[in-house]
Write a protein that holds these residues in place. Structure first.
Motif, PDB file in Angstrom:
ATOM      1  N   ASN A   1      65.858  49.037  60.148  1.00  0.00           N
ATOM      2  CA  ASN A   1      65.420  50.398  59.827  1.00  0.00           C
ATOM      3  C   ASN A   1      66.046  51.445  60.740  1.00  0.00           C
ATOM      4  O   ASN A   1      65.744  52.628  60.640  1.00  0.00           O
ATOM      5  CB  ASN A   1      63.903  50.491  59.949  1.00  0.00           C
ATOM      6  CG  ASN A   1      63.223  50.113  58.657  1.00  0.00           C
ATOM      7  OD1 ASN A   1      63.675  50.503  57.587  1.00  0.00           O
ATOM      8  ND2 ASN A   1      62.148  49.361  58.764  1.00  0.00           N
TER       9      ASN A   1
ATOM     10  N   LYS B   1      59.197  44.866  69.416  1.00  0.00           N
ATOM     11  CA  LYS B   1      58.184  45.678  68.725  1.00  0.00           C
ATOM     12  C   LYS B   1      57.010  45.992  69.641  1.00  0.00           C
ATOM     13  O   LYS B   1      56.312  46.991  69.437  1.00  0.00           O
ATOM     14  CB  LYS B   1      57.676  44.957  67.490  1.00  0.00           C
ATOM     15  CG  LYS B   1      58.749  44.505  66.541  1.00  0.00           C
ATOM     16  CD  LYS B   1      59.369  45.640  65.767  1.00  0.00           C
ATOM     17  CE  LYS B   1      60.417  45.129  64.801  1.00  0.00           C
ATOM     18  NZ  LYS B   1      61.054  46.168  64.042  1.00  0.00           N
TER      19      LYS B   1
ATOM     20  N   VAL C   1      70.713  46.240  63.507  1.00  0.00           N
ATOM     21  CA  VAL C   1      70.104  47.391  62.833  1.00  0.00           C
ATOM     22  C   VAL C   1      69.411  46.957  61.548  1.00  0.00           C
ATOM     23  O   VAL C   1      69.987  46.260  60.714  1.00  0.00           O
ATOM     24  CB  VAL C   1      71.164  48.467  62.505  1.00  0.00           C
ATOM     25  CG1 VAL C   1      70.570  49.577  61.645  1.00  0.00           C
ATOM     26  CG2 VAL C   1      71.740  49.048  63.785  1.00  0.00           C
TER      27      VAL C   1
ATOM     28  N   ASN D   1      58.330  40.617  62.576  1.00  0.00           N
ATOM     29  CA  ASN D   1      58.037  40.912  63.976  1.00  0.00           C
ATOM     30  C   ASN D   1      57.077  42.077  64.155  1.00  0.00           C
ATOM     31  O   ASN D   1      56.195  42.045  65.025  1.00  0.00           O
ATOM     32  CB  ASN D   1      59.331  41.194  64.735  1.00  0.00           C
ATOM     33  CG  ASN D   1      60.085  39.916  65.036  1.00  0.00           C
ATOM     34  OD1 ASN D   1      59.471  38.889  65.339  1.00  0.00           O
ATOM     35  ND2 ASN D   1      61.399  39.957  64.941  1.00  0.00           N
TER      36      ASN D   1
ATOM     37  N   PHE E   1      61.264  43.901  51.626  1.00  0.00           N
ATOM     38  CA  PHE E   1      60.652  44.732  52.675  1.00  0.00           C
ATOM     39  C   PHE E   1      60.549  46.194  52.252  1.00  0.00           C
ATOM     40  O   PHE E   1      59.527  46.860  52.502  1.00  0.00           O
ATOM     41  CB  PHE E   1      61.471  44.638  53.979  1.00  0.00           C
ATOM     42  CG  PHE E   1      61.088  45.697  54.975  1.00  0.00           C
ATOM     43  CD1 PHE E   1      59.995  45.533  55.811  1.00  0.00           C
ATOM     44  CD2 PHE E   1      61.792  46.900  55.035  1.00  0.00           C
ATOM     45  CE1 PHE E   1      59.611  46.532  56.700  1.00  0.00           C
ATOM     46  CE2 PHE E   1      61.415  47.908  55.918  1.00  0.00           C
ATOM     47  CZ  PHE E   1      60.325  47.723  56.748  1.00  0.00           C
TER      48      PHE E   1
ATOM     49  N   ALA F   1      64.918  39.184  59.534  1.00  0.00           N
ATOM     50  CA  ALA F   1      64.332  40.344  60.226  1.00  0.00           C
ATOM     51  C   ALA F   1      65.037  41.641  59.849  1.00  0.00           C
ATOM     52  O   ALA F   1      64.435  42.717  59.883  1.00  0.00           O
ATOM     53  CB  ALA F   1      64.384  40.136  61.743  1.00  0.00           C
ATOM     54  N   ILE F   2      66.324  41.538  59.502  1.00  0.00           N
ATOM     55  CA  ILE F   2      67.087  42.753  59.169  1.00  0.00           C
ATOM     56  C   ILE F   2      67.523  42.738  57.697  1.00  0.00           C
ATOM     57  O   ILE F   2      68.542  43.311  57.329  1.00  0.00           O
ATOM     58  CB  ILE F   2      68.287  42.976  60.123  1.00  0.00           C
ATOM     59  CG1 ILE F   2      69.157  41.717  60.233  1.00  0.00           C
ATOM     60  CG2 ILE F   2      67.799  43.410  61.493  1.00  0.00           C
ATOM     61  CD1 ILE F   2      70.466  41.942  61.009  1.00  0.00           C
TER      62      ILE F   2
ATOM     63  N   GLY G   1      65.414  51.985  63.836  1.00  0.00           N
ATOM     64  CA  GLY G   1      64.458  52.558  64.784  1.00  0.00           C
ATOM     65  C   GLY G   1      64.966  52.480  66.211  1.00  0.00           C
ATOM     66  O   GLY G   1      64.923  53.473  66.954  1.00  0.00           O
ATOM     67  N   ASN G   2      65.470  51.316  66.601  1.00  0.00           N
ATOM     68  CA  ASN G   2      65.979  51.193  67.974  1.00  0.00           C
ATOM     69  C   ASN G   2      67.172  52.097  68.218  1.00  0.00           C
ATOM     70  O   ASN G   2      67.291  52.694  69.285  1.00  0.00           O
ATOM     71  CB  ASN G   2      66.393  49.739  68.260  1.00  0.00           C
ATOM     72  CG  ASN G   2      65.246  48.932  68.815  1.00  0.00           C
ATOM     73  OD1 ASN G   2      64.305  49.478  69.398  1.00  0.00           O
ATOM     74  ND2 ASN G   2      65.312  47.629  68.631  1.00  0.00           N
TER      75      ASN G   2
ATOM     76  N   ILE H   1      67.039  44.470  55.092  1.00  0.00           N
ATOM     77  CA  ILE H   1      66.502  45.798  54.786  1.00  0.00           C
ATOM     78  C   ILE H   1      67.583  46.631  54.105  1.00  0.00           C
ATOM     79  O   ILE H   1      68.716  46.699  54.602  1.00  0.00           O
ATOM     80  CB  ILE H   1      66.025  46.487  56.102  1.00  0.00           C
ATOM     81  CG1 ILE H   1      64.824  45.703  56.677  1.00  0.00           C
ATOM     82  CG2 ILE H   1      65.678  47.956  55.881  1.00  0.00           C
ATOM     83  CD1 ILE H   1      64.364  46.164  58.034  1.00  0.00           C
TER      84      ILE H   1
HETATM   85  N1  F0G Z   1      65.881  42.610  65.181  1.00  0.00           N
HETATM   86  C1  F0G Z   1      64.684  42.069  64.895  1.00  0.00           C
HETATM   87  C2  F0G Z   1      64.387  40.720  65.441  1.00  0.00           C
HETATM   88  C3  F0G Z   1      63.769  42.774  64.090  1.00  0.00           C
HETATM   89  O1  F0G Z   1      62.594  42.219  63.818  1.00  0.00           O
HETATM   90  C4  F0G Z   1      64.128  44.034  63.566  1.00  0.00           C
HETATM   91  C5  F0G Z   1      63.224  44.785  62.702  1.00  0.00           C
HETATM   92  C6  F0G Z   1      65.384  44.551  63.903  1.00  0.00           C
HETATM   93  C7  F0G Z   1      66.225  43.815  64.713  1.00  0.00           C
HETATM   94  C8  F0G Z   1      65.839  45.870  63.412  1.00  0.00           C
HETATM   95  O2  F0G Z   1      65.365  46.879  64.205  1.00  0.00           O
HETATM   96  O3  F0G Z   1      64.487  48.399  62.471  1.00  0.00           O
HETATM   97  O4  F0G Z   1      64.826  49.167  64.814  1.00  0.00           O
HETATM   98  O5  F0G Z   1      66.768  48.727  63.341  1.00  0.00           O
HETATM   99  N2  F0G Z   1      62.193  44.287  62.214  1.00  0.00           N
HETATM  100  C9  F0G Z   1      61.181  45.029  61.452  1.00  0.00           C
HETATM  101  C10 F0G Z   1      59.953  44.193  61.261  1.00  0.00           C
HETATM  102  C11 F0G Z   1      61.680  45.665  60.235  1.00  0.00           C
HETATM  103  O6  F0G Z   1      59.207  44.416  60.306  1.00  0.00           O
HETATM  104  O7  F0G Z   1      59.696  43.322  62.081  1.00  0.00           O
HETATM  105  P1  F0G Z   1      65.372  48.402  63.671  1.00  0.00           P
END
Ligand code: F0G
Length: 419
Positions: free
Chosen positions: A248, A117, A246, A143, A190, A310-311, A250-251, A313
């Motif tokens: 959201n 992030k 994955v 994160n 979330f 973390a995921i 974003g990556n 979502i």
């Molecule tokens: N891995 C980790 C450790 C993350 O914290 C997140 C997303 C993802 C993967 C997913 O990445 O959203 O780009 O597909 N964490 C966000 C947060 C949602 O609020 O920390 P993404």
């Protein structure tokens, strides 16, 4: 279609500021980048992308960290805590066990706040400064809140974070708290937090720094650029596939954009673009569902659950950018169980690489796709591990062995060791 690998580089519209502008991925409308606060298209509410009249070449990149890639970013520098330049570890035993030609681990847990992030925040918080906004905010599974708190306070701005109550790992809350964010624990998941923070942003209460903010994804492009440069240096070729967790998406969107821009600049052959391969937890897998069903849109999952908080979502907001990324690169998406995630976390730990559960999803996904024969044994693969082990100490302790109580004398310790 603007998100196709073969899209032409557009000419700069009148609204461009120093060769930079925002463009809607749905209707193509263009907007000035730094005049007003805007996250989506005024006309159709579509997602926005940052566009440039000059695309970068590998020769343009110099220096260290995220800002090595300034030629691919809207500024020369930003609010920085020395993010980027993360390790691309070799993992010979895991490579052997999974059975691919090359396996490297891009460990984003080695960023200043322990996750990828930071790469987005160094750019996004700089934009907030340019826009002279007061309070920064995000919804987060943890994160993003840690990174926003650190970069916000470094940039001298107030931060507000909305977290799903009881579902954020301890290390992340501790970071947000010590870096002086105001933390609101929401009685919901979330996705509910993100709905609220979007409404607060629409009312002008806060500047939104979730990955819906197109500038954050610019910073995250540098993960892809570092992986390509690392593979070119070591193997004289780019990886065949990049596997990533994955949430959201974003990556996934950011890496695809990085590669599209290199293709448009003539720096990367369309056929050589790594296959973007997304991994979700079985209990929160709406992107996988959309890929498997060949659907144009992702269905929002209201009930999500996984140990990889973390995921956790159910409504991946960047899906309209990420679905074409997975499809156009010939990639795929796969769901893994919590047990498979923990196994992968242990396998990485056995190579000395400490990651949080969500991060291990990439390796779990690769293992599964290799077992299913989707990934070939002659592929060169990079797995992204997105966050550090210490982010979620409880998950790490649960996955590891238990400490053994012993008396406070050498004889007692020896007796215990030899029994
Ligand atoms: N891995 C980790 C450790 C993350 O914290 C997140 C997303 C993802 C993967 C997913 O990445 O959203 O780009 O597909 N964490 C966000 C947060 C949602 O609020 O920390 P993404």
């Amino acid at each position: 279609m603007s998100l196709s690998l073969s899209a032409e580089q557009p000419a700069a519209p009148d609204v461009a500021d120093d060769g930079v502008w925002l463009e809607c991925i749905e209707c193509g409308d263009t907007f000035a980048p730094f005049d007003d606060v805007r996250y989506t298209c005024d006309e159709c509410d579509g997602l926005l992308e940052v566009r440039y009249d000059e695309l970068p070449t590998f020769d343009d990149f110099e220096g260290h960290g995220v800002w090595r890639y300034a030629a691919a970013l809207p500024f020369e520098s930003g609010v920085s805590i020395q993010e980027g330049s993360t390790p691309l570890y070799e993992v010979p035993r895991l490579e052997d066990e999974i059975g691919v030609k090359t396996l490297r681990i891009k460990h984003e847990g080695m960023n200043p706040t322990g996750s990828f992030k930071d790469r987005g925040m160094t750019v996004g918080v700089q934009v907030a400064k340019e826009l002279c906004v007061g309070r920064l905010a995000c919804a987060s599974t943890g994160n993003t809140s840690a990174a926003l708190a650190a970069y916000g306070t470094r940039g001298g701005m107030e931060t507000l974070v909305l977290l799903p109550a009881g579902k954020v790992a301890a290390g992340k809350i501790a970071q947000a708290s010590l870096h002086d964010a105001r933390i609101l624990e929401v009685d919901g998941n979330f996705d509910a937090c993100l709905d609220i923070v979007q409404e607060l942003a629409a009312k002008g209460e806060v500047y939104l720094l979730n990955s819906l903010n197109p500038f954050r994804l610019e910073g995250q492009k540098t993960i892809g650029l570092e992986i390509l440069e690392g593979f070119l240096a070591d193997y004289d070729t780019v990886p065949d596939r990049i596997v990533l967790p994955v949430g959201n998406a974003g990556n996934t969107s950011a890496l695809y954009k990085a590669f599209r821009e290199l293709v448009q600049a003539g720096e990367l052959d369309e056929d050589d673009v790594p296959k973007l391969t997304g991994v979700q937890a079985e209990g929160a897998a709406p992107m996988v569902e959309a890929i498997e069903n060949d659907a144009d849109e992702v269905r929002r999952w209201d009930d999500v659950e996984t140990r990889a908080t973390a995921i956790r979502i159910g409504n991946p907001v960047n899906a309209p950018k990420a679905l074409p990324g997975i499809r156009e690169t010939g990639g795929t998406a796969v769901a893994v169980s919590d047990e498979e995630i923990t196994d992968a976390q242990r396998s990485l730990a056995a190579e000395g690489i400490g990651v949080e559960p969500a991060s291990a999803a990439s390796v779990a996904g690769l293992r599964k796709l290799r077992d299913e024969g989707v990934v070939d044994d002659d592929e060169r693969v990079a797995c992204l591990t997105t966050g550090h082990l210490l982010k979620d100490p409880d998950a790490a302790a649960a996955a590891g062995g238990d400490p053994e109580p012993v008396p406070a004398d050498t004889d007692g310790v020896l007796k215990h060791l030899h029994q």
